[in-house]
Design an enzyme around this catalytic site. Structure first.
Site, PDB file in Angstrom:
ATOM      1  N   LYS A 149      14.418   9.812  28.073  1.00 56.15           N
ATOM      2  CA  LYS A 149      14.372   9.840  26.600  1.00 56.15           C
ATOM      3  C   LYS A 149      14.062  11.260  26.116  1.00 56.15           C
ATOM      4  CE  LYS A 149      12.193   8.303  22.390  1.00 56.15           C
ATOM      5  NZ  LYS A 149      11.059   7.774  21.652  1.00 56.15           N
ATOM      6  N   HIS A 155      16.652  12.603  19.814  1.00 56.46           N
ATOM      7  CA  HIS A 155      16.674  13.395  18.581  1.00 56.46           C
ATOM      8  C   HIS A 155      15.532  14.408  18.568  1.00 56.46           C
ATOM      9  CE1 HIS A 155      14.084   9.989  18.416  1.00 56.46           C
ATOM     10  NE2 HIS A 155      13.703  10.136  17.172  1.00 56.46           N
ATOM     11  N   ASP A 174       9.720  14.872  10.881  1.00 56.54           N
ATOM     12  CA  ASP A 174      10.030  13.678  10.104  1.00 56.54           C
ATOM     13  C   ASP A 174      11.266  13.061  10.733  1.00 56.54           C
ATOM     14  OD1 ASP A 174       8.817  12.269   7.785  1.00 56.54           O
ATOM     15  OD2 ASP A 174      10.922  12.152   7.208  1.00 56.54           O
ATOM     16  N   THR A 232       0.986  15.616  12.286  1.00 59.15           N
ATOM     17  CA  THR A 232       1.224  14.171  12.396  1.00 59.15           C
ATOM     18  C   THR A 232      -0.059  13.459  12.775  1.00 59.15           C
ATOM     19  OG1 THR A 232       2.612  12.471  13.434  1.00 59.15           O
ATOM     20  CG2 THR A 232       1.856  14.243  14.853  1.00 59.15           C
ATOM     21  N   GLY A 260       7.845   2.650  18.245  1.00 60.91           N
ATOM     22  CA  GLY A 260       8.745   2.411  17.115  1.00 60.91           C
ATOM     23  C   GLY A 260       9.908   1.490  17.464  1.00 60.91           C
TER      24      GLY A 260
HETATM   25  P1  ITT Z   1       3.625  11.151  10.573  1.00 59.12           P
HETATM   26  O1  ITT Z   1       4.244  11.137   9.203  1.00 59.12           O
HETATM   27  O2  ITT Z   1       2.118  11.252  10.561  1.00 59.12           O
HETATM   28  O3  ITT Z   1       4.238  12.195  11.465  1.00 59.12           O
HETATM   29  P2  ITT Z   1       4.981   8.606  10.924  1.00 59.12           P
HETATM   30  O4  ITT Z   1       5.082   7.653  12.081  1.00 59.12           O
HETATM   31  O5  ITT Z   1       4.649   8.029   9.569  1.00 59.12           O
HETATM   32  O6  ITT Z   1       3.919   9.745  11.314  1.00 59.12           O
HETATM   33  P3  ITT Z   1       7.611   9.365   9.994  1.00 59.12           P
HETATM   34  O7  ITT Z   1       7.317   9.201   8.546  1.00 59.12           O
HETATM   35  O8  ITT Z   1       8.434  10.538  10.441  1.00 59.12           O
HETATM   36  O9  ITT Z   1       6.285   9.459  10.854  1.00 59.12           O
HETATM   37  O10 ITT Z   1       8.310   8.015  10.492  1.00 59.12           O
HETATM   38  C1  ITT Z   1       8.885   7.983  11.742  1.00 59.12           C
HETATM   39  C2  ITT Z   1       9.177   6.539  12.135  1.00 59.12           C
HETATM   40  O11 ITT Z   1      10.532   6.450  12.637  1.00 59.12           O
HETATM   41  C3  ITT Z   1       8.290   6.107  13.277  1.00 59.12           C
HETATM   42  O12 ITT Z   1       7.080   5.540  12.814  1.00 59.12           O
HETATM   43  C4  ITT Z   1       9.173   5.099  14.022  1.00 59.12           C
HETATM   44  O13 ITT Z   1       9.143   3.860  13.386  1.00 59.12           O
HETATM   45  C5  ITT Z   1      10.572   5.714  13.825  1.00 59.12           C
HETATM   46  N1  ITT Z   1      10.882   6.641  14.929  1.00 59.12           N
HETATM   47  C6  ITT Z   1      10.961   8.003  14.869  1.00 59.12           C
HETATM   48  N2  ITT Z   1      11.209   8.530  16.080  1.00 59.12           N
HETATM   49  C7  ITT Z   1      11.277   7.482  16.931  1.00 59.12           C
HETATM   50  C8  ITT Z   1      11.473   7.368  18.318  1.00 59.12           C
HETATM   51  O14 ITT Z   1      11.617   8.437  19.093  1.00 59.12           O
HETATM   52  N3  ITT Z   1      11.497   6.145  18.851  1.00 59.12           N
HETATM   53  C9  ITT Z   1      11.327   5.057  18.093  1.00 59.12           C
HETATM   54  N4  ITT Z   1      11.105   5.054  16.787  1.00 59.12           N
HETATM   55  C10 ITT Z   1      11.077   6.274  16.196  1.00 59.12           C
END
Ligand code: ITT
Length: 201
Positions: free
Chosen positions: A177, A182, A69, A8, A155
């Protein structure tokens, strides 16, 4: 000390995974490897995206690689933003822009039963030498708050109220948290299995 590469560039994920796993693990994410090119996440599910991230990185770096993901699924939006959570409001969207779009979409739907029901999902894959070894999942159910509240986390945390709590993830202590999220569930399942993976697997 168990070393792990996290596929990541999202430092918030790495920070949480480190907190969940504790000090016996030494994590390194892709911010330490600028030479590794951007991975195109063109899968159609969390599973596909997690798999392609872990496999791509494990072809370039030796050792155990995990990829996370994850995203938010809102019932009234038919599961959106889902796999598009990071870029819901556009490719380089900020967390605030993504939250504003989500609240805007929910506002347009209007009052409806169960409208604010939502869940976070995390799919975690483990790979080595270009081969996927295992996959783990975690889900936390909750609701979407009317307005963003709190400043912790990242996020969509300011608008996600986990079931059984009166506060958003961004208002709750990080330790809480990282016990119920998740990501915490997926990482714990992974850690429980890790001892069964032999160095040569
Ligand atoms: P990588 O692909 O480099 O790992 P990314 O942020 O693009 O980074 P994802 O494609 O998995 O990763 O998207 C995950 C998104 O979902 C993240 O950017 C947040 O917007 C949301 N998200 C995931 N887990 C979260 C959490 O614990 N709290 C809040 N938002 C979360």
């Amino acid at each position: 000390m168990q070393q792990l590469i996290v596929a990541t560039r999202n430092r918030n994920k790495t920070r949480e995974i480190q907190q969940i796993l504790g000090p016996k693990f030494e994590l390194r994410d892709l911010t330490a490897y600028p030479e590794i090119s951007e991975i195109v996440e063109n899968g159609k599910s969390f599973e596909e995206n997690a798999k392609l991230k872990a496999i791509a990185v494990s072809k370039e770096l030796s050792g155990l690689v995990i990829a996370d993901d994850s995203g938010l699924e809102v019932a009234a939006l038919n599961g959106a933003p889902g796999i598009y959570s990071a870029r819901y409001a556009g490719d380089k969207a900020t967390d605030k822009e993504n939250i504003d779009r989500l609240l805007g979409e929910l506002g347009r739907i209007g009052p409806q039963r169960d409208q604010r029901r939502a869940r976070f999902r995390c799919v975690l894959t483990l790979a080595r030498n270009g081969q996927m070894l295992d996959m783990f999942e975690g889900v936390v159910e909750g609701t979407i708050a009317d307005q963003p509240r709190g400043s912790r986390g990242f996020g969509y945390d300011p608008i996600f109220v986990p079931k059984g709590f009166g506060h958003t993830f961004a208002e709750l202590p990080a330790e809480l948290k990282n016990r119920i999220s998740h990501r915490a569930q997926a990482i714990r399942a992974f850690a429980a299995k890790l001892t069964a993976i032999k160095p040569s697997d």
